[in-house]
Motif scaffolding. Structure first.
Motif, PDB file in Angstrom:
ATOM      1  N   UNK A  68       0.868  -1.145   0.461  1.00  0.00           N
ATOM      2  CA  UNK A  68      -0.010   0.208   0.005  1.00  0.00           C
ATOM      3  C   UNK A  68       0.957   1.818   0.081  1.00  0.00           C
ATOM      4  N   UNK A  69       2.064   1.272   0.615  1.00  0.00           N
ATOM      5  CA  UNK A  69       2.424   1.944   0.352  1.00  0.00           C
ATOM      6  C   UNK A  69       4.125   2.556  -0.203  1.00  0.00           C
ATOM      7  N   UNK A  70       3.536   1.074  -1.291  1.00  0.00           N
ATOM      8  CA  UNK A  70       4.490   1.111  -2.957  1.00  0.00           C
ATOM      9  C   UNK A  70       3.361   2.169  -3.894  1.00  0.00           C
ATOM     10  N   UNK A  71       2.244   1.878  -3.780  1.00  0.00           N
ATOM     11  CA  UNK A  71       0.985   2.253  -4.074  1.00  0.00           C
ATOM     12  C   UNK A  71       1.627   3.500  -4.157  1.00  0.00           C
ATOM     13  N   UNK A  72       0.846   3.520  -3.021  1.00  0.00           N
ATOM     14  CA  UNK A  72       0.842   5.708  -2.405  1.00  0.00           C
ATOM     15  C   UNK A  72       1.933   6.194  -3.493  1.00  0.00           C
ATOM     16  N   UNK A  73       3.309   5.503  -2.904  1.00  0.00           N
ATOM     17  CA  UNK A  73       4.577   6.304  -3.578  1.00  0.00           C
ATOM     18  C   UNK A  73       4.598   6.366  -4.867  1.00  0.00           C
ATOM     19  N   UNK A  74       4.057   5.604  -5.238  1.00  0.00           N
ATOM     20  CA  UNK A  74       3.816   4.650  -7.177  1.00  0.00           C
ATOM     21  C   UNK A  74       3.053   6.159  -7.939  1.00  0.00           C
ATOM     22  N   UNK A  75       1.358   6.535  -6.924  1.00  0.00           N
ATOM     23  CA  UNK A  75       0.847   7.270  -7.592  1.00  0.00           C
ATOM     24  C   UNK A  75       1.189   8.831  -7.435  1.00  0.00           C
ATOM     25  N   UNK A  76       1.955   9.326  -6.561  1.00  0.00           N
ATOM     26  CA  UNK A  76       2.577  10.508  -6.685  1.00  0.00           C
ATOM     27  C   UNK A  76       3.493  10.508  -7.818  1.00  0.00           C
ATOM     28  N   UNK A  85     -17.102   0.301 -44.329  1.00  0.00           N
ATOM     29  CA  UNK A  85     -17.353   1.376 -43.238  1.00  0.00           C
ATOM     30  C   UNK A  85     -16.251   0.756 -42.830  1.00  0.00           C
ATOM     31  N   UNK A  86     -15.903   1.983 -41.282  1.00  0.00           N
ATOM     32  CA  UNK A  86     -14.889   1.879 -40.929  1.00  0.00           C
ATOM     33  C   UNK A  86     -14.597   1.856 -39.063  1.00  0.00           C
ATOM     34  N   UNK A  87     -14.235   1.362 -38.059  1.00  0.00           N
ATOM     35  CA  UNK A  87     -14.721   1.697 -36.926  1.00  0.00           C
ATOM     36  C   UNK A  87     -13.752   1.259 -35.776  1.00  0.00           C
ATOM     37  N   UNK A  88     -13.911   2.121 -35.106  1.00  0.00           N
ATOM     38  CA  UNK A  88     -12.556   1.611 -34.022  1.00  0.00           C
ATOM     39  C   UNK A  88     -12.720   2.251 -32.606  1.00  0.00           C
ATOM     40  N   UNK A  89     -12.947   1.380 -31.694  1.00  0.00           N
ATOM     41  CA  UNK A  89     -13.079   1.817 -30.379  1.00  0.00           C
ATOM     42  C   UNK A  89     -11.747   1.446 -29.412  1.00  0.00           C
ATOM     43  N   UNK A  90     -11.642   2.047 -27.756  1.00  0.00           N
ATOM     44  CA  UNK A  90     -10.238   1.700 -27.836  1.00  0.00           C
ATOM     45  C   UNK A  90     -11.197   0.827 -25.692  1.00  0.00           C
ATOM     46  N   UNK A  91     -10.467   0.418 -25.099  1.00  0.00           N
ATOM     47  CA  UNK A  91     -10.883   0.282 -23.741  1.00  0.00           C
ATOM     48  C   UNK A  91     -10.034   0.473 -23.020  1.00  0.00           C
ATOM     49  N   UNK A  92      -9.658   1.572 -21.734  1.00  0.00           N
ATOM     50  CA  UNK A  92      -8.876   1.553 -21.192  1.00  0.00           C
ATOM     51  C   UNK A  92      -8.226   0.279 -19.668  1.00  0.00           C
ATOM     52  N   UNK A  93      -7.377  -0.021 -20.107  1.00  0.00           N
ATOM     53  CA  UNK A  93      -7.230  -0.787 -19.077  1.00  0.00           C
ATOM     54  C   UNK A  93      -6.183  -0.255 -18.851  1.00  0.00           C
ATOM     55  N   UNK A  94      -5.866   0.444 -17.686  1.00  0.00           N
ATOM     56  CA  UNK A  94      -4.218   1.001 -17.328  1.00  0.00           C
ATOM     57  C   UNK A  94      -5.008   0.443 -15.618  1.00  0.00           C
ATOM     58  N   UNK A  95      -5.889   0.886 -15.114  1.00  0.00           N
ATOM     59  CA  UNK A  95      -6.835   0.168 -13.682  1.00  0.00           C
ATOM     60  C   UNK A  95      -6.435  -0.849 -13.625  1.00  0.00           C
ATOM     61  N   UNK A  96      -7.520  -1.812 -14.290  1.00  0.00           N
ATOM     62  CA  UNK A  96      -6.928  -4.068 -13.967  1.00  0.00           C
ATOM     63  C   UNK A  96      -5.196  -4.013 -14.102  1.00  0.00           C
ATOM     64  N   UNK A  97      -4.722  -3.426 -15.158  1.00  0.00           N
ATOM     65  CA  UNK A  97      -2.916  -3.959 -15.876  1.00  0.00           C
ATOM     66  C   UNK A  97      -2.833  -3.453 -14.362  1.00  0.00           C
ATOM     67  N   UNK A  98      -2.490  -2.555 -13.923  1.00  0.00           N
ATOM     68  CA  UNK A  98      -1.940  -1.968 -12.336  1.00  0.00           C
ATOM     69  C   UNK A  98      -3.018  -3.336 -11.010  1.00  0.00           C
ATOM     70  N   UNK A  99      -3.813  -3.440 -10.933  1.00  0.00           N
ATOM     71  CA  UNK A  99      -4.336  -4.231  -9.914  1.00  0.00           C
ATOM     72  C   UNK A  99      -3.820  -5.252 -10.244  1.00  0.00           C
ATOM     73  N   UNK A 100      -3.406  -5.707 -10.578  1.00  0.00           N
ATOM     74  CA  UNK A 100      -3.108  -6.971 -11.622  1.00  0.00           C
ATOM     75  C   UNK A 100      -1.937  -7.372 -11.299  1.00  0.00           C
ATOM     76  N   UNK A 130      -0.011  -5.567  -9.008  1.00  0.00           N
ATOM     77  CA  UNK A 130       0.045  -4.962  -7.819  1.00  0.00           C
ATOM     78  C   UNK A 130      -0.234  -6.586  -7.051  1.00  0.00           C
ATOM     79  N   UNK A 131      -0.865  -7.676  -7.691  1.00  0.00           N
ATOM     80  CA  UNK A 131      -1.554  -8.144  -6.758  1.00  0.00           C
ATOM     81  C   UNK A 131      -0.645  -9.502  -6.627  1.00  0.00           C
ATOM     82  N   UNK A 132      -0.144  -9.852  -8.386  1.00  0.00           N
ATOM     83  CA  UNK A 132       0.887 -10.548  -7.983  1.00  0.00           C
ATOM     84  C   UNK A 132       1.737 -10.783  -7.269  1.00  0.00           C
TER      85      UNK A 132
END
Length: 268
Positions: free
Chosen positions: A28-36, A122-137, A139-141
């Motif tokens: 948790x402390x490491x996460x706080x430092x990383x967030x800063x 026709x051509x369409x593109x959509x994106x999903x932000x996975x930043x938070x899930x990747x950081x959580x995964x 951290x859990x590992x």
């Protein structure tokens, strides 16, 4: 006087929850430092892209266009392009679908290969932000890996204490299962960011001639006529019992009405 191995093992088992809590607090402390640090450097977004492409071509070229996409994916290395799904439908409604997972630099090559035989509708593109899930995964590992290391150290200190070894090994088995699940989730998220999805739909709407729908309707006339006759026969089968019931009720109601009318006339 040296402490017995069983005493050391029991003491080690008593600190298992403390190890987990301490590990969580440290991370948790490491996460706080990383967030800063992240706020100072700016957020690094991890985006997973999915592309949808509609291609229109002549009915006789639908299969050729699909084959061109398959060949382009096959020509790339296995790590660069993977075919996830494929389907094709023949005349009179010629159409095909393809689904790829490929590196970002391969996606334009796939579209260009199919575009040589067709028109991009026709051509369409959509994106999903996975930043938070990747950081959580991640951290859990890291947390599970640290906890597993501490448990292995406790197992070494347990010595010949069978009861302590059983408890530590049981905890290790659970931690290992959770670690593998978290690592697999992190790898899947990383794959979604490093590669992209391409959904391709190949149709022949714009390139059909004026007479194509008419010819199709004529070819299907016999089948539609047969279906209409079968539907009418089925409806008649359902209708006949109701007609018989209505006839009986009408006949009985008429007799009852005549009887009542005859009684009124006699009384008058």
């Amino acid at each position: 006087m040296h402490p017995r191995p069983s005493s050391i093992a029991c003491a080690g088992l008593l600190v298992l929850p403390m190890l987990l809590a301490g590990c969580s607090a440290r991370h948790g402390a490491d996460q706080g430092n990383a967030q800063v640090a992240q706020r100072a450097a700016g957020p690094a977004r991890q985006l997973a892209y999915e592309h949808e492409v509609d291609i229109d071509t002549a009915p006789e070229r639908v299969a050729t266009t699909q084959a061109a996409g398959l060949r382009a994916c096959r020509d790339a290395t296995a790590a660069a392009c993977t075919l996830l799904a494929s389907s094709i439908e023949g005349e009179p409604n010629a159409a095909a679908t393809l689904k790829f997972r490929a590196r970002p630099d391969v996606i334009p090559k796939l579209v260009a290969a199919m575009g040589q035989h067709a028109e991009l509708a026709r051509q369409a593109t959509r994106a999903e932000d996975l930043s938070a899930p990747i950081v959580d995964a991640a951290r859990q590992v890291a947390m599970l890996d640290d906890y597993r290391t501490r448990l292995e150290a406790l197992r070494t200190r347990a010595g010949n204490d069978i009861e302590a070894l059983i408890k530590v090994n049981h905890e290790l088995a659970e931690v290992q299962a959770n670690y593998e699940a978290a690592a697999g989730k992190r790898a899947l998220l990383a794959q979604r960011v490093e590669t992209e999805i391409l959904d391709v739909s190949i149709r022949s709407e714009r390139h059909r001639s004026f007479w194509t729908p008419i010819g199709r309707a004529l070819r299907e006339f016999g089948g539609h006529l047969a279906e209409g006759i079968s539907t009418a026969i089925t409806g008649l089968a359902y209708l006949i019992p109701w007609l018989l019931l209505m006839s009986v009720l009408g006949w009985g109601g008429r007799r009852l009405w005549r009887r009542r009318r005859g009684g009124k006339i006699s009384a008058g």
